[in-house]
Motif scaffolding. Structure first.
Motif, PDB file in Angstrom:
ATOM      1  N   GLN A 172      24.248  98.194  29.829  1.00  8.74           N
ATOM      2  CA  GLN A 172      23.354  99.230  30.555  1.00  8.74           C
ATOM      3  C   GLN A 172      22.263  98.581  31.135  1.00  8.74           C
ATOM      4  O   GLN A 172      21.924  98.899  32.254  1.00  8.74           O
ATOM      5  CB  GLN A 172      22.823 100.320  29.659  1.00  8.74           C
ATOM      6  CG  GLN A 172      24.409 101.277  29.171  1.00  8.74           C
ATOM      7  CD  GLN A 172      23.607 102.209  27.870  1.00  8.74           C
ATOM      8  OE1 GLN A 172      22.717 102.905  28.212  1.00  8.74           O
ATOM      9  NE2 GLN A 172      24.254 102.650  26.851  1.00  8.74           N
ATOM     10  N   SER A 173      21.360  97.935  30.320  1.00  6.72           N
ATOM     11  CA  SER A 173      20.145  97.258  30.982  1.00  6.72           C
ATOM     12  C   SER A 173      20.695  96.214  32.145  1.00  6.72           C
ATOM     13  O   SER A 173      19.961  96.494  33.088  1.00  6.72           O
ATOM     14  CB  SER A 173      19.569  96.504  30.019  1.00  6.72           C
ATOM     15  OG  SER A 173      18.885  97.446  28.941  1.00  6.72           O
ATOM     16  N   ILE A 174      21.421  95.398  31.941  1.00  2.06           N
ATOM     17  CA  ILE A 174      21.616  94.448  33.016  1.00  2.06           C
ATOM     18  C   ILE A 174      22.327  95.114  34.028  1.00  2.06           C
ATOM     19  O   ILE A 174      22.309  94.948  35.252  1.00  2.06           O
ATOM     20  CB  ILE A 174      22.694  93.397  32.573  1.00  2.06           C
ATOM     21  CG1 ILE A 174      22.017  92.414  31.491  1.00  2.06           C
ATOM     22  CG2 ILE A 174      23.257  92.586  33.814  1.00  2.06           C
ATOM     23  CD1 ILE A 174      20.828  91.818  31.836  1.00  2.06           C
ATOM     24  N   CYS A 175      23.319  96.176  33.872  1.00  3.24           N
ATOM     25  CA  CYS A 175      23.937  97.033  35.149  1.00  3.24           C
ATOM     26  C   CYS A 175      22.601  97.447  35.929  1.00  3.24           C
ATOM     27  O   CYS A 175      22.708  97.614  37.108  1.00  3.24           O
ATOM     28  CB  CYS A 175      24.571  97.911  34.742  1.00  3.24           C
ATOM     29  SG  CYS A 175      26.385  97.076  34.352  1.00  3.24           S
ATOM     30  N   GLU A 176      21.736  98.085  35.258  1.00 10.73           N
ATOM     31  CA  GLU A 176      20.667  98.725  35.611  1.00 10.73           C
ATOM     32  C   GLU A 176      19.936  98.082  36.707  1.00 10.73           C
ATOM     33  O   GLU A 176      19.360  98.048  37.586  1.00 10.73           O
ATOM     34  CB  GLU A 176      19.747  99.409  34.835  1.00 10.73           C
ATOM     35  CG  GLU A 176      18.584 100.301  35.275  1.00 10.73           C
ATOM     36  CD  GLU A 176      17.713 101.047  34.325  1.00 10.73           C
ATOM     37  OE1 GLU A 176      16.467 101.312  34.746  1.00 10.73           O
ATOM     38  OE2 GLU A 176      17.966 101.130  33.254  1.00 10.73           O
ATOM     39  N   TYR A 177      19.472  96.571  35.951  1.00  6.02           N
ATOM     40  CA  TYR A 177      18.765  95.618  36.734  1.00  6.02           C
ATOM     41  C   TYR A 177      19.464  95.244  38.094  1.00  6.02           C
ATOM     42  O   TYR A 177      18.827  94.805  39.058  1.00  6.02           O
ATOM     43  CB  TYR A 177      18.410  94.340  35.772  1.00  6.02           C
ATOM     44  CG  TYR A 177      17.565  94.892  34.880  1.00  6.02           C
ATOM     45  CD1 TYR A 177      16.203  95.508  34.958  1.00  6.02           C
ATOM     46  CD2 TYR A 177      17.642  94.808  33.285  1.00  6.02           C
ATOM     47  CE1 TYR A 177      15.341  95.914  33.960  1.00  6.02           C
ATOM     48  CE2 TYR A 177      16.890  94.947  32.575  1.00  6.02           C
ATOM     49  CZ  TYR A 177      15.562  95.655  32.840  1.00  6.02           C
ATOM     50  OH  TYR A 177      14.733  95.941  31.880  1.00  6.02           O
ATOM     51  N   GLU A 178      20.850  95.134  37.856  1.00 10.63           N
ATOM     52  CA  GLU A 178      21.527  94.661  39.018  1.00 10.63           C
ATOM     53  C   GLU A 178      21.329  95.730  40.137  1.00 10.63           C
ATOM     54  O   GLU A 178      21.357  95.057  41.318  1.00 10.63           O
ATOM     55  CB  GLU A 178      23.050  94.431  38.829  1.00 10.63           C
ATOM     56  CG  GLU A 178      23.615  93.379  38.013  1.00 10.63           C
ATOM     57  CD  GLU A 178      25.139  93.493  37.871  1.00 10.63           C
ATOM     58  OE1 GLU A 178      25.752  92.521  38.599  1.00 10.63           O
ATOM     59  OE2 GLU A 178      25.484  93.851  36.760  1.00 10.63           O
ATOM     60  N   ASN A 179      21.454  96.825  39.860  1.00 12.18           N
ATOM     61  CA  ASN A 179      21.060  97.922  40.995  1.00 12.18           C
ATOM     62  C   ASN A 179      19.799  98.041  41.463  1.00 12.18           C
ATOM     63  O   ASN A 179      19.543  98.060  42.719  1.00 12.18           O
ATOM     64  CB  ASN A 179      21.541  99.056  40.338  1.00 12.18           C
ATOM     65  CG  ASN A 179      23.122  99.588  39.955  1.00 12.18           C
ATOM     66  OD1 ASN A 179      24.023  99.011  40.682  1.00 12.18           O
ATOM     67  ND2 ASN A 179      23.181 100.270  38.885  1.00 12.18           N
ATOM     68  N   ASN A 180      18.633  97.723  40.583  1.00 13.42           N
ATOM     69  CA  ASN A 180      17.396  97.595  41.044  1.00 13.42           C
ATOM     70  C   ASN A 180      17.171  96.378  41.990  1.00 13.42           C
ATOM     71  O   ASN A 180      16.280  96.513  42.706  1.00 13.42           O
ATOM     72  CB  ASN A 180      16.411  97.508  39.775  1.00 13.42           C
ATOM     73  CG  ASN A 180      16.515  99.088  38.980  1.00 13.42           C
ATOM     74  OD1 ASN A 180      16.870  99.936  39.687  1.00 13.42           O
ATOM     75  ND2 ASN A 180      15.834  98.986  37.843  1.00 13.42           N
ATOM     76  N   TYR A 181      17.645  95.383  41.470  1.00 11.24           N
ATOM     77  CA  TYR A 181      17.280  94.194  42.279  1.00 11.24           C
ATOM     78  C   TYR A 181      18.652  93.568  43.094  1.00 11.24           C
ATOM     79  O   TYR A 181      19.124  92.646  43.094  1.00 11.24           O
ATOM     80  CB  TYR A 181      17.098  92.862  41.080  1.00 11.24           C
ATOM     81  CG  TYR A 181      16.048  93.455  40.247  1.00 11.24           C
ATOM     82  CD1 TYR A 181      14.805  93.910  40.824  1.00 11.24           C
ATOM     83  CD2 TYR A 181      15.987  93.215  38.892  1.00 11.24           C
ATOM     84  CE1 TYR A 181      13.611  94.228  40.065  1.00 11.24           C
ATOM     85  CE2 TYR A 181      14.938  93.476  38.094  1.00 11.24           C
ATOM     86  CZ  TYR A 181      13.850  94.135  38.358  1.00 11.24           C
ATOM     87  OH  TYR A 181      12.763  94.534  37.681  1.00 11.24           O
ATOM     88  N   SER A 182      19.058  94.430  43.994  1.00  7.03           N
ATOM     89  CA  SER A 182      20.286  94.597  44.798  1.00  7.03           C
ATOM     90  C   SER A 182      20.311  93.620  45.909  1.00  7.03           C
ATOM     91  O   SER A 182      21.202  92.855  46.387  1.00  7.03           O
ATOM     92  CB  SER A 182      20.536  95.842  45.544  1.00  7.03           C
ATOM     93  OG  SER A 182      19.411  96.205  46.324  1.00  7.03           O
TER      94      SER A 182
END
Length: 143
Positions: free
Chosen positions: A105-115
């Motif tokens: 969940q965290s890494i997927c969220e960071y991937e979206n935030n740091y597109s």
């Protein structure tokens, strides 16, 4: 290296450190050789991913990121209590799977935030998520 790339790599670095620490903590309490071997295999995979993040960050003149103090403390405390009082394969598998789920969940969220992160940083993040999913799959048989 752009800011999104650095931030995504730092989060992957932090996530790997958190996972490695949790695996080492659980591994100390296990007696089952099969489970220990699986945890050791995935700990090594996390170390390899972590080494790549460290290398890329160092090349950019940056340092890695330590996991949050409160998150680390709570994780350590929860693992210690559950493994001390109910320390069997079933409990260890649940703890590892819970950690994987949080990491995904965290890494997927960071991937979206740091597109705007580099393709290389995104590949590392995807590899980390894939590794977490595979590890969860191996833990299922111990439930």
């Amino acid at each position: 290296m752009n800011e999104d790339t650095i931030k995504l790599l730092k989060e992957c670095n932090s996530g790997c450190k958190m996972a490695i620490g949790s695996m080492e903590q659980v591994e100390e309490k296990l007696h089952d050789a099969q489970m220990k071997n699986i945890i050791e295999e995935y700990k090594d995979k996390h170390k390899q991913i972590n080494a790549r993040t460290v290398h890329l960050l160092q090349d950019a003149g940056e340092r890695g990121k330590e996991p949050g103090l409160m998150a680390s403390f709570m994780s350590h405390l929860t693992t210690e209590m559950k493994m001390t009082f109910m320390g069997d394969n079933h409990q260890a598998a649940k703890l590892m799977m819970d950690g994987c789920n949080m990491g995904i969940q965290s890494i997927c969220e960071y991937e979206n935030n740091y597109s705007n992160a580099s393709d290389e940083a995104k590949r590392i993040a995807h590899e980390l998520v894939k590794t977490e999913k595979e590890f969860m799959g191996h833990m299922e048989k111990f439930l």
